[in-house]
Scaffold this motif. Structure first.
Motif, mmCIF file in Angstrom:
data_model
loop_
_atom_site.group_PDB
_atom_site.id
_atom_site.type_symbol
_atom_site.label_atom_id
_atom_site.label_comp_id
_atom_site.label_asym_id
_atom_site.label_seq_id
_atom_site.Cartn_x
_atom_site.Cartn_y
_atom_site.Cartn_z
ATOM 1 N N ALA A 53 0.822 -1.204 0.000
ATOM 2 C CA ALA A 53 0.000 0.000 0.000
ATOM 3 C C ALA A 53 0.858 1.256 0.000
ATOM 4 C CB ALA A 53 -0.904 0.004 1.229
ATOM 5 N N SER A 56 0.039 7.225 1.317
ATOM 6 C CA SER A 56 -1.174 8.058 1.383
ATOM 7 C C SER A 56 -2.420 7.213 1.672
ATOM 8 C CB SER A 56 -1.361 8.840 0.086
ATOM 9 O OG SER A 56 -1.491 7.950 -1.007
ATOM 10 N N LYS A 57 -2.488 6.046 1.061
ATOM 11 C CA LYS A 57 -3.629 5.154 1.286
ATOM 12 C C LYS A 57 -3.617 4.618 2.718
ATOM 13 C CE LYS A 57 -6.048 1.956 -1.736
ATOM 14 N NZ LYS A 57 -5.921 1.012 -2.854
ATOM 15 N N ASN A 60 -4.854 7.333 5.033
ATOM 16 C CA ASN A 60 -6.316 7.435 4.998
ATOM 17 C C ASN A 60 -6.969 6.294 5.775
ATOM 18 O OD1 ASN A 60 -6.320 9.792 3.501
ATOM 19 N ND2 ASN A 60 -6.448 8.728 1.542
ATOM 20 N N CYS A 115 -11.448 0.162 5.619
ATOM 21 C CA CYS A 115 -10.428 -0.138 4.605
ATOM 22 C C CYS A 115 -11.023 -0.167 3.200
ATOM 23 C CB CYS A 115 -9.730 -1.455 4.926
ATOM 24 S SG CYS A 115 -8.735 -1.384 6.429
ATOM 25 N N VAL A 118 -11.508 3.310 1.849
ATOM 26 C CA VAL A 118 -10.265 3.915 1.357
ATOM 27 C C VAL A 118 -9.932 3.401 -0.051
ATOM 28 C CG1 VAL A 118 -7.762 4.048 1.767
ATOM 29 C CG2 VAL A 118 -9.338 4.296 3.669
ATOM 30 N N PHE A 120 -9.199 -0.188 -0.619
ATOM 31 C CA PHE A 120 -8.458 -1.447 -0.603
ATOM 32 C C PHE A 120 -9.334 -2.577 -1.142
ATOM 33 C CE2 PHE A 120 -5.828 0.799 2.530
ATOM 34 C CZ PHE A 120 -4.567 0.459 2.065
#
Length: 189
Positions: A53, A56-57, A60, A115, A118, A120
């Protein structure tokens, strides 16, 4: 060459529980030929596996999980038996099970939803909470279901602990233990 790190959210087991499980793992190793046993410091219950990942992710996800868990209370869990994933004759994963717990299911739902929000791509199979103990059966004979009963000899009563922390872990495959806590989210006690 360093492999790319993976990240996941998990319920952290208290150190006292990890140390009890360390003794159980040592006893089980003598009877069950799996190729890789999990270091006791790495024992956990995965809530959401993120994979690789960007920062930035992850940032978040950190914000959304923190917000989702801010009013969540700690709750008791009990480890009560052993289980396997994969071929019954040659399992790929050997694990310890927790007794059915609605609070754990809700906690997983909170983390999982945060998650997904965001962006994912998460595991789509139904959630099966477990604590991985070992991987890849290498026995000269086939695995026997009766070997799962070894837990009752080690721990006649369920092993209780308080689930009071969720952790964002980073994986370091070349280290032992291999999971590093990046963020910790304390549940209300």
């Amino acid at each position: 060459m360093e492999q790319r790190s993976h990240y996941f959210f998990a319920v952290k087991l208290p150190n006292e529980t990890k140390n009890m499980m360390k003794g159980h793992i040592l006893a089980l190793k003598g009877s069950l030929p799996f190729s890789r046993w999990v270091h006791h410091e790495d024992l956990h219950i995965t809530l959401a596996f993120l994979g690789g990942a960007p920062e930035s992710k992850l940032a978040n996800a950190d914000l959304l999980v923190k917000a989702a868990l801010k009013d969540t209370k700690a709750f008791p869990l009990k480890i009560n038996k052993l289980g396997i994933f994969g071929d019954i004759k040659s399992p790929r994963v050997f694990w310890a099970d927790t007794m059915e717990n609605e609070e754990l299911q809700l906690l997983r739902g909170q983390v999982f939803s945060a998650c997904k929000e965001v962006g994912f791509q998460l595991e789509s199979r139904p959630f099966r909470p477990h604590i991985t103990l070992a991987r890849k059966w290498v026995g000269e004979t086939v695995f026997q279901q009766s070997q799962l009963e070894l837990w009752n000899q080690l721990q006649p009563e369920p092993l209780s602990f308080l689930a009071n922390e969720v952790v964002l872990y980073q994986t370091h495959l070349q280290k032992t233990p291999k999971y590093e806590a990046v963020r910790t989210y304390s549940l209300q006690t």
